[in-house]
Design an enzyme around this catalytic site. Structure first.
Site, PDB file in Angstrom:
ATOM      1  N   SER A 101      -8.192   0.029  -1.586  1.00 16.27           N
ATOM      2  CA  SER A 101      -7.054  -0.867  -1.511  1.00 16.27           C
ATOM      3  C   SER A 101      -6.683  -1.387  -2.902  1.00 16.27           C
ATOM      4  CB  SER A 101      -7.385  -1.999  -0.521  1.00 16.27           C
ATOM      5  OG  SER A 101      -6.270  -2.773  -0.228  1.00 16.27           O
ATOM      6  N   HIS A 126      -3.737   2.745   0.074  1.00 13.81           N
ATOM      7  CA  HIS A 126      -2.877   2.536   1.244  1.00 13.81           C
ATOM      8  C   HIS A 126      -1.827   1.501   0.880  1.00 13.81           C
ATOM      9  CE1 HIS A 126      -5.598  -0.923   3.010  1.00 13.81           C
ATOM     10  NE2 HIS A 126      -5.170  -1.183   1.799  1.00 13.81           N
TER      11      HIS A 126
END
Length: 196
Positions: A101, A126
């Site tokens: 992330s 993501h």
């Protein structure tokens, strides 16, 4: 039972006496620091202050940021990234374990040619997420608009730092994409995979 933070001997240049300091302080003096937890305001401020202090102390010697983090708060991570671009010394990023992330965003922010992953490291990218479950409709719309802006910014940085086309990065950010160290290298997130 936790063992606490280990103490190690340290002798300042020109001093005869050795003192015992916690291992992190010893490593900071060598310009090595760690992101080994979820990214939040506290760890972000600690890393930012370290980078700025060490940059002022000596602006020609590289800084080394070791990363093993599941990600965390987007804005706090972006603050770390921005500081890495702001300070004069190159910041070398080293992924050991996981950079997921916003931690992968910090990893890609290292000096080009100086971003490294250990052989068994994992990287995950993501799109930014939020929890809307208790928001009013107006708040939901405003938060969704802000998330879209953050996604555009993050996508633009990945495109710039990896050399990948925007459509590739956008497609990858649609879901959680996990990569091995060699896949992260092929993707342009890291430049080198450390030799076993």
């Amino acid at each position: 039972m936790p063992i606490g933070v280990p103490k190690v001997p340290f002798r300042s240049p020109g001093e005869g006496d050795t003192s015992w300091v916690d291992i992190y302080n010893r490593l900071y003096r060598e310009r090595l620091f760690f992101l080994g937890q979820e990214v939040d305001t506290e760890i972000s401020n600690q890393l930012i202050s370290l980078m700025i202090y060490l940059s002022i102390e000596k602006d020609t010697k590289d800084l080394y940021l070791f990363i093993n983090s599941p990600g965390g708060w987007v804005i706090s991570g972006m603050a770390i990234y921005d500081t890495m671009q702001f300070v004069r010394p190159d910041v070398q990023t080293i992924c050991m374990g996981l950079a997921a992330s916003i931690a992968s965003f910090i990893l890609v922010g290292g000096a080009i040619t100086k971003r490294i992953a250990f052989p068994h490291a994992r990287v995950m990218i993501h799109q930014p997420a939020s929890s809307f479950y208790e928001a009013q409709t107006g708040e939901f719309i405003l938060e969704a608009e802000e998330l879209l802006k953050l996604r555009e910014t993050i996508t633009r940085v990945y495109v710039q730092r990896t050399g990948k086309p925007i459509w590739v990065v956008s497609e990858d950010m649609e879901r959680d994409v996990f990569m091995s160290a060699t896949e992260a290298q092929a993707h342009g997130i890291v430049d080198l995979v450390a030799v076993q």
